[in-house]
Write a protein that holds these residues in place. Structure first.
Motif, short mmCIF file in Angstrom:
data_model
loop_
_atom_site.label_atom_id
_atom_site.label_comp_id
_atom_site.label_asym_id
_atom_site.label_seq_id
_atom_site.Cartn_x
_atom_site.Cartn_y
_atom_site.Cartn_z
N ASN A 153 -8.16 -1.61 -3.64
CA ASN A 153 -7.90 -0.59 -4.65
C ASN A 153 -7.40 0.68 -3.99
O ASN A 153 -7.82 1.02 -2.88
CB ASN A 153 -9.17 -0.28 -5.45
N PHE A 154 -6.54 1.41 -4.68
CA PHE A 154 -6.04 2.69 -4.17
C PHE A 154 -7.10 3.77 -4.38
O PHE A 154 -7.86 3.73 -5.34
CB PHE A 154 -4.77 3.11 -4.93
N THR A 155 -7.12 4.77 -3.49
CA THR A 155 -8.00 5.92 -3.67
C THR A 155 -7.25 7.05 -4.37
O THR A 155 -7.86 8.04 -4.75
CB THR A 155 -8.55 6.42 -2.32
N VAL A 156 -5.93 6.91 -4.53
CA VAL A 156 -5.14 7.88 -5.29
C VAL A 156 -4.61 7.17 -6.53
O VAL A 156 -4.54 5.94 -6.57
CB VAL A 156 -3.97 8.46 -4.47
N LYS A 157 -4.24 7.95 -7.54
CA LYS A 157 -3.68 7.36 -8.76
C LYS A 157 -2.46 8.17 -9.18
O LYS A 157 -2.26 9.31 -8.72
CB LYS A 157 -4.71 7.28 -9.86
N LYS A 158 -1.67 7.60 -10.04
CA LYS A 158 -0.47 8.27 -10.55
C LYS A 158 -0.87 9.60 -11.19
O LYS A 158 -1.84 9.67 -11.94
CB LYS A 158 0.21 7.36 -11.57
N GLU B 93 17.26 13.21 -7.29
CA GLU B 93 15.97 13.86 -6.99
C GLU B 93 15.46 13.37 -5.64
O GLU B 93 15.62 12.19 -5.31
CB GLU B 93 14.94 13.52 -8.08
N GLU B 94 14.79 14.24 -4.89
CA GLU B 94 14.23 13.86 -3.59
C GLU B 94 12.77 13.45 -3.74
O GLU B 94 11.98 14.17 -4.35
CB GLU B 94 14.37 15.01 -2.60
N TYR B 95 12.45 12.28 -3.20
CA TYR B 95 11.09 11.73 -3.21
C TYR B 95 10.74 11.29 -1.81
O TYR B 95 11.58 11.29 -0.91
CB TYR B 95 11.01 10.51 -4.14
N MET B 96 9.49 10.88 -1.64
CA MET B 96 9.05 10.30 -0.38
C MET B 96 8.29 9.02 -0.67
O MET B 96 7.51 8.96 -1.62
CB MET B 96 8.12 11.26 0.37
N VAL B 97 8.52 8.00 0.16
CA VAL B 97 7.74 6.77 0.12
C VAL B 97 6.86 6.80 1.36
O VAL B 97 7.35 7.01 2.47
CB VAL B 97 8.64 5.52 0.12
N MET B 98 5.57 6.62 1.14
CA MET B 98 4.64 6.69 2.26
C MET B 98 3.49 5.73 2.06
O MET B 98 3.24 5.27 0.95
CB MET B 98 4.11 8.12 2.43
N SER B 99 2.80 5.43 3.13
CA SER B 99 1.61 4.59 3.08
C SER B 99 0.44 5.43 2.59
O SER B 99 0.38 6.64 2.83
CB SER B 99 1.32 4.05 4.47
N GLU B 100 -0.48 4.81 1.88
CA GLU B 100 -1.65 5.55 1.42
C GLU B 100 -2.44 6.13 2.60
O GLU B 100 -3.10 7.16 2.48
CB GLU B 100 -2.55 4.67 0.56
N ASP B 101 -2.37 5.49 3.75
CA ASP B 101 -3.06 5.97 4.95
C ASP B 101 -2.57 7.34 5.40
O ASP B 101 -3.27 8.06 6.10
CB ASP B 101 -2.89 4.99 6.10
N ASP C 122 0.82 -1.22 0.00
CA ASP C 122 0.00 0.00 0.00
C ASP C 122 0.85 1.26 0.00
O ASP C 122 0.37 2.34 0.33
CB ASP C 122 -0.95 0.00 1.20
N LYS C 123 2.10 1.15 -0.40
CA LYS C 123 3.00 2.31 -0.43
C LYS C 123 2.87 3.09 -1.73
O LYS C 123 2.54 2.54 -2.77
CB LYS C 123 4.47 1.88 -0.25
N ILE C 124 3.13 4.41 -1.64
CA ILE C 124 3.13 5.26 -2.83
C ILE C 124 4.42 6.07 -2.84
O ILE C 124 5.01 6.35 -1.79
CB ILE C 124 1.90 6.19 -2.87
N LEU C 125 4.88 6.43 -4.03
CA LEU C 125 6.05 7.26 -4.22
C LEU C 125 5.57 8.64 -4.65
O LEU C 125 4.80 8.75 -5.61
CB LEU C 125 6.97 6.67 -5.28
N VAL C 126 5.96 9.68 -3.90
CA VAL C 126 5.51 11.04 -4.21
C VAL C 126 6.69 11.98 -4.29
O VAL C 126 7.76 11.71 -3.74
CB VAL C 126 4.49 11.57 -3.16
N LYS C 127 6.50 13.09 -4.98
CA LYS C 127 7.49 14.16 -5.05
C LYS C 127 6.83 15.43 -4.55
O LYS C 127 5.79 15.84 -5.06
CB LYS C 127 7.97 14.35 -6.49
N ARG C 128 7.42 16.00 -3.49
CA ARG C 128 6.87 17.24 -2.93
C ARG C 128 6.92 18.35 -3.96
O ARG C 128 7.86 18.46 -4.73
CB ARG C 128 7.67 17.68 -1.71
#
Length: 95
Positions: free
Chosen positions: A56-61, A80-88, A8-14
């Protein structure tokens, strides 16, 4: 490098922090706050449910999300700096 989050992890960029206040004062790098908005870069397979299926995820790419200032784990990929976080940890999706 291609990164694929697990479960349930997502990769995001601030998104970039504001460099100027509403009144027009320019902020030095040390005075900028961490932005609370990020763009979803990649998502995992979904949380494993007791039934053995994946939720199913509630967020999408590509979504822009609002997150906690101190949530997630910061990682550096190809400079590049990213964050890995749980969808929660996602607070909201910006439409």
């Amino acid at each position: 490098m291609k990164v694929r989050p697990l479960g349930d992890k997502i990769l995001v960029k601030r998104l970039e922090a504001a460099s100027k206040t509403a009144s027009g004062i320019f902020l030095p790098e040390s005075a900028k706050e961490k932005p609370q908005q990020a763009k979803v870069i990649a998502i995992g397979d979904g949380k494993l449910l007791d039934s053995g299926k994946r939720a199913n995820f509630t967020v999408k790419k590509g979504d822009t999300i609002i997150l906690n200032k101190w949530g997630g784990t910061e990682v550096k990929i190809d400079g590049e700096e990213y964050m890995v976080m749980s969808e929660d940890e996602v607070l909201a999706v910006v439409d």
